[in-house]
Design a protein around this motif. Structure first.
Motif, mmCIF file in Angstrom:
data_model
loop_
_atom_site.group_PDB
_atom_site.id
_atom_site.type_symbol
_atom_site.label_atom_id
_atom_site.label_comp_id
_atom_site.label_asym_id
_atom_site.label_seq_id
_atom_site.Cartn_x
_atom_site.Cartn_y
_atom_site.Cartn_z
ATOM 1 N N PHE A 1 0.899 -1.107 0.165
ATOM 2 C CA PHE A 1 0.134 0.067 -0.099
ATOM 3 C C PHE A 1 0.971 1.149 -0.100
ATOM 4 C CE2 PHE A 1 -3.245 -2.940 1.443
ATOM 5 C CZ PHE A 1 -4.123 -2.703 0.821
ATOM 6 N N ASP A 2 1.908 1.222 0.572
ATOM 7 C CA ASP A 2 2.857 2.241 0.910
ATOM 8 C C ASP A 2 4.352 2.078 0.578
ATOM 9 O OD1 ASP A 2 3.492 1.656 3.603
ATOM 10 O OD2 ASP A 2 1.618 2.702 4.017
ATOM 11 N N GLN A 3 5.125 2.986 0.778
ATOM 12 C CA GLN A 3 6.561 3.094 0.719
ATOM 13 C C GLN A 3 7.100 2.316 1.980
ATOM 14 O OE1 GLN A 3 8.080 4.267 -1.772
ATOM 15 N NE2 GLN A 3 10.498 4.088 -1.330
ATOM 16 N N GLU A 4 6.710 2.831 3.024
ATOM 17 C CA GLU A 4 7.096 1.988 4.384
ATOM 18 C C GLU A 4 7.008 0.567 4.145
ATOM 19 O OE1 GLU A 4 9.082 3.384 6.869
ATOM 20 O OE2 GLU A 4 9.040 4.930 5.393
ATOM 21 N N GLU A 5 5.727 0.177 3.915
ATOM 22 C CA GLU A 5 5.407 -1.353 3.962
ATOM 23 C C GLU A 5 6.426 -1.989 2.836
ATOM 24 O OE1 GLU A 5 1.699 -4.451 3.207
ATOM 25 O OE2 GLU A 5 1.294 -2.105 3.219
ATOM 26 N N ALA A 6 6.721 -1.504 1.914
ATOM 27 C CA ALA A 6 7.539 -1.840 0.796
ATOM 28 C C ALA A 6 8.896 -2.091 1.318
ATOM 29 C CB ALA A 6 7.439 -1.255 -0.474
ATOM 30 N N LYS A 7 9.304 -1.027 2.195
ATOM 31 C CA LYS A 7 10.805 -1.036 2.700
ATOM 32 C C LYS A 7 10.787 -2.040 3.746
ATOM 33 C CE LYS A 7 13.755 2.089 5.148
ATOM 34 N NZ LYS A 7 14.016 3.490 5.772
ATOM 35 N N SER A 8 9.975 -2.287 4.670
ATOM 36 C CA SER A 8 9.940 -3.416 5.418
ATOM 37 C C SER A 8 10.095 -4.715 5.011
ATOM 38 C CB SER A 8 8.409 -3.413 6.296
ATOM 39 O OG SER A 8 8.520 -2.482 7.050
ATOM 40 N N TYR A 9 9.319 -4.868 3.771
ATOM 41 C CA TYR A 9 9.291 -6.070 3.038
ATOM 42 C C TYR A 9 10.808 -6.459 2.494
ATOM 43 C CZ TYR A 9 8.971 -9.491 -0.995
ATOM 44 O OH TYR A 9 9.254 -10.485 -1.747
ATOM 45 N N PHE A 10 11.349 -5.314 1.685
ATOM 46 C CA PHE A 10 12.563 -5.636 1.201
ATOM 47 C C PHE A 10 13.813 -5.646 2.146
ATOM 48 C CE2 PHE A 10 10.679 -3.209 -2.490
ATOM 49 C CZ PHE A 10 10.645 -4.264 -3.303
ATOM 50 N N ASN A 11 13.649 -4.927 3.345
ATOM 51 C CA ASN A 11 14.702 -5.346 4.427
ATOM 52 C C ASN A 11 14.587 -6.682 4.858
ATOM 53 O OD1 ASN A 11 15.273 -2.524 4.380
ATOM 54 N ND2 ASN A 11 14.300 -1.871 5.875
ATOM 55 N N GLY A 12 13.493 -7.390 4.961
ATOM 56 C CA GLY A 12 13.331 -8.656 5.458
ATOM 57 C C GLY A 12 13.871 -9.638 4.314
ATOM 58 N N MET A 13 13.946 -9.309 3.052
ATOM 59 C CA MET A 13 14.436 -10.026 1.817
ATOM 60 C C MET A 13 15.949 -9.971 1.973
ATOM 61 S SD MET A 13 12.121 -11.653 0.045
ATOM 62 C CE MET A 13 12.972 -11.725 -1.684
ATOM 63 N N ASP A 14 16.520 -8.745 2.261
ATOM 64 C CA ASP A 14 18.036 -8.444 2.093
ATOM 65 C C ASP A 14 18.847 -9.796 2.575
ATOM 66 O OD1 ASP A 14 17.337 -6.278 0.936
ATOM 67 O OD2 ASP A 14 17.980 -4.809 2.558
ATOM 68 N N MET A 15 18.836 -9.972 3.888
ATOM 69 C CA MET A 15 19.514 -11.158 4.199
ATOM 70 C C MET A 15 19.273 -12.227 3.778
ATOM 71 S SD MET A 15 20.308 -12.018 8.460
ATOM 72 C CE MET A 15 20.924 -10.215 8.591
ATOM 73 N N GLN A 16 18.134 -12.715 3.585
ATOM 74 C CA GLN A 16 17.903 -13.913 2.975
ATOM 75 C C GLN A 16 18.348 -13.852 1.536
ATOM 76 O OE1 GLN A 16 13.908 -15.790 3.890
ATOM 77 N NE2 GLN A 16 13.249 -13.657 4.372
ATOM 78 N N LEU A 17 18.247 -13.133 0.664
ATOM 79 C CA LEU A 17 19.078 -12.957 -0.708
ATOM 80 C C LEU A 17 20.491 -12.982 -0.612
ATOM 81 C CD1 LEU A 17 16.582 -10.416 -2.349
ATOM 82 C CD2 LEU A 17 16.960 -12.946 -2.968
ATOM 83 N N GLU A 18 21.054 -12.125 0.389
ATOM 84 C CA GLU A 18 22.472 -12.253 0.494
ATOM 85 C C GLU A 18 23.208 -13.744 1.005
ATOM 86 O OE1 GLU A 18 23.801 -9.494 3.664
ATOM 87 O OE2 GLU A 18 22.710 -7.906 2.534
ATOM 88 N N GLN A 19 22.217 -14.438 1.873
ATOM 89 C CA GLN A 19 22.805 -15.783 2.058
ATOM 90 C C GLN A 19 22.693 -16.793 0.864
ATOM 91 O OE1 GLN A 19 20.338 -16.717 5.661
ATOM 92 N NE2 GLN A 19 21.653 -15.656 6.790
ATOM 93 N N LEU A 20 21.591 -16.651 0.018
ATOM 94 C CA LEU A 20 21.320 -17.379 -1.009
ATOM 95 C C LEU A 20 22.370 -17.133 -2.049
ATOM 96 C CD1 LEU A 20 17.393 -17.236 -1.265
ATOM 97 C CD2 LEU A 20 18.844 -19.290 -0.850
ATOM 98 N N PHE A 21 23.009 -15.983 -2.429
ATOM 99 C CA PHE A 21 23.856 -15.587 -3.194
ATOM 100 C C PHE A 21 24.987 -16.203 -2.820
ATOM 101 C CE2 PHE A 21 20.562 -13.637 -5.581
ATOM 102 C CZ PHE A 21 21.252 -13.519 -6.989
ATOM 103 N N ALA A 22 25.433 -16.054 -1.280
ATOM 104 C CA ALA A 22 26.696 -16.392 -0.733
ATOM 105 C C ALA A 22 26.865 -18.011 -1.039
ATOM 106 C CB ALA A 22 26.671 -16.295 0.629
ATOM 107 N N LYS A 23 25.830 -18.803 -1.064
ATOM 108 C CA LYS A 23 26.089 -20.109 -1.281
ATOM 109 C C LYS A 23 26.523 -20.477 -2.552
ATOM 110 C CE LYS A 23 22.824 -21.536 2.193
ATOM 111 N NZ LYS A 23 21.355 -22.493 2.596
ATOM 112 N N MET A 24 26.294 -19.697 -3.648
ATOM 113 C CA MET A 24 26.592 -19.689 -5.019
ATOM 114 C C MET A 24 28.056 -19.014 -5.218
ATOM 115 S SD MET A 24 23.302 -18.835 -7.406
ATOM 116 C CE MET A 24 22.328 -17.687 -6.343
ATOM 117 N N GLY A 25 28.573 -18.382 -4.189
ATOM 118 C CA GLY A 25 29.905 -17.760 -4.226
ATOM 119 C C GLY A 25 29.786 -16.498 -4.498
ATOM 120 N N SER A 26 28.780 -15.947 -4.705
ATOM 121 C CA SER A 26 28.596 -14.158 -5.225
ATOM 122 C C SER A 26 28.278 -13.521 -3.811
ATOM 123 C CB SER A 26 27.617 -14.345 -5.971
ATOM 124 O OG SER A 26 27.118 -13.041 -6.746
ATOM 125 N N ILE A 27 28.665 -12.150 -4.237
ATOM 126 C CA ILE A 27 28.228 -11.152 -3.195
ATOM 127 C C ILE A 27 27.226 -10.414 -3.797
ATOM 128 C CG2 ILE A 27 29.387 -9.122 -1.824
ATOM 129 C CD1 ILE A 27 32.144 -10.588 -2.375
#
Length: 451
Positions: free
Chosen positions: A153-179
């Motif tokens: 609905f708004d920017q703040e809700e989107a920010k919360s969603y992406f902040n929650g995704m950040d660490m999970q995405l970093e870990q998934l790419f780290a398993k492939m050897g990518s930063i």
């Protein structure tokens, strides 16, 4: 139960609600960015209720091509885990961005002994020049982007969603050897500026310019009335191609590398739309039932005509085996399905050079069994879809299970480029120059053998 599983399957690749209805009246309306925020989270749609937001990450290449078979398999399994994890529309973009090579070397190369050893310094620079001529993509830098989206609905809700995704995405790419790192607003706009103004040396965008910078980033002029190309900024010719079909088998180490191995600014985008498990199951079940019904009708027709051969045709039997195989594969391996569009953006300084490059790219595609065509009469929409922005205005997509989709994996080989590093030669795999700072290594010692 879904009454029309085929429609639900196709609708998984939803188009973005455009900012302007009909033909855009100005360049600002032609590009699908409703609001650019300093955080790097951009608003893509401007509609009441839930609207589309996106965030872009930059990620590093890995030495995939030089790994052994077991290591390659580990990377592909990690990539499958990432694809299965994604439940929102996303893109992977491999951009060949213009880079002034001589300026780049001047900024990154350490020449602290120039006054004490002028002949050695001169020899090093001659060596660098020689290797530049031997290498490939002299003024091109490969940059890899991941764009993910969400509807809130708004920017703040989107920010919360992406902040929650950040660490999970970093870990998934780290398993492939990518930063993997998220880009802020200025970094995102700078990446767009490098595409629209590839050979300008204006320097990085400044924070105080942020309020007005979006208008400065976008092209100042555009001609979009041509069948299969655009003209931006009066002298930049652009054409967008798409993959119409694929061969029965693809080499995961060659496809993306072949299509991105060019000596001019360009980019390739893989546009992904995940399909819900229930929709996939219903689609496969419905297709299998329809094929069984067709087989029964064929057998009845042969019996009615008193034909000696009462078996089913080869094509229907093959389709039955394939569908049943897909059903077992999805159930046994918990695989996901994604609708994927492959788009390639080609640039040139003249229409003649653009036409040559388009034809060459088609030939490169046929070589790796990806059959390319230009988007006709929708070039602007195709360009919007290909940009590292979370919108989709064209949807020529093909369905892939995740185990098959790894054939379009983006990794090839990594380059070593460290600021303040010494010139160490040329990467034999990529053809790029190598600059390394041994003082940053766990063991910085070295030995020089010779006169």
């Amino acid at each position: 139960m879904n009454i029309n599983p085929s429609k639900a399957f196709r609708d998984s690749a939803k188009k973005t609600v455009p900012l302007s209805k009909g033909v855009p009246k100005k360049v600002r309306e032609a590009f699908q960015i409703a609001k650019a925020d300093e955080s790097g989270i951009f608003q893509i749609e401007d509609i009441p209720g839930t609207r589309l937001y996106d965030r872009v990450y930059i990620f590093s290449d890995i030495n995939y091509i030089n790994k052994d078979n077991r290591e390659k398999q580990d990377v592909l399994l990690s990539l499958i885990a990432f694809l299965n994890f994604m439940q929102v529309d996303f893109k992977i973009t491999i951009a060949n961005e213009y880079r002034n090579m001589r300026q780049f070397i001047a900024e990154i190369f350490t020449d602290i002994n120039r006054e004490a050893y002028p002949e050695i310094s001169k020899g090093m620079r001659q060596w660098i020049t020689q290797k530049m001529k031997e290498g490939r993509l002299q003024d091109i830098e490969k940059v890899m982007y991941l764009t993910i989206t969400c509807r809130t609905f708004d920017q703040e809700e989107a920010k919360s969603y992406f902040n929650g995704m950040d660490m999970q995405l970093e870990q998934l790419f780290a398993k492939m050897g990518s930063i993997l790192l998220p880009l802020d607003g200025l970094q995102r706009l700078s990446s767009l500026h490098r595409f629209f103004y590839p050979k300008t040396d204006d320097g990085p965008l400044e924070a105080e310019e942020y309020k007005d910078v979006l208008n400065d980033v976008l092209p100042y002029s555009m001609e979009a009335g041509f069948k299969n190309f655009l003209i931006m900024n009066e002298s930049q010719y652009v054409s967008v191609l798409f993959a119409r079909r694929y061969g029965a088998s693809l080499n995961e180490g060659e496809v993306i590398r072949t299509l991105t191995d060019v000596t001019y600014p360009s980019f390739l985008t893989l546009d992904y739309a995940p399909v819900e498990k229930e929709t996939l199951d219903a689609k496969l079940l419905n297709a299998n039932l329809n094929n069984d019904r067709s087989i029964s009708q064929e057998v009845e027709s042969k019996q009615k005509n008193r034909q000696m051969a009462t078996g089913i045709s080869f094509q229907k039997g093959k389709k039955k085996d394939e569908l049943e195989g897909y059903i077992r594969q999805v159930d046994a391996n918990s695989e996901s399905c994604l609708l994927v569009g492959l788009l390639i953006v080609i640039t040139a300084d003249t229409e003649e050079i653009l036409a040559q490059r388009v034809e060459t790219m088609k030939q490169k595609g046929r070589k790796c069994r990806v059959f390319l065509e230009t988007y006709n009469y929708v070039q602007l929409k195709a360009l919007n879809t290909a940009l590292p922005v979370g919108c989709r205005q064209v949807d020529h997509v093909r369905a892939f299970l995740t185990s098959s989709l790894v054939a379009l994996q983006p990794f090839y080989a990594q380059d070593l480029v460290e600021p303040g590093g010494q010139f160490l030669g040329r990467n034999k795999t990529t053809g790029h120059l190598v600059f390394g700072n041994r003082k940053k290594l766990p063991s910085p010692h070295g030995m020089i053998v010779g006169h």
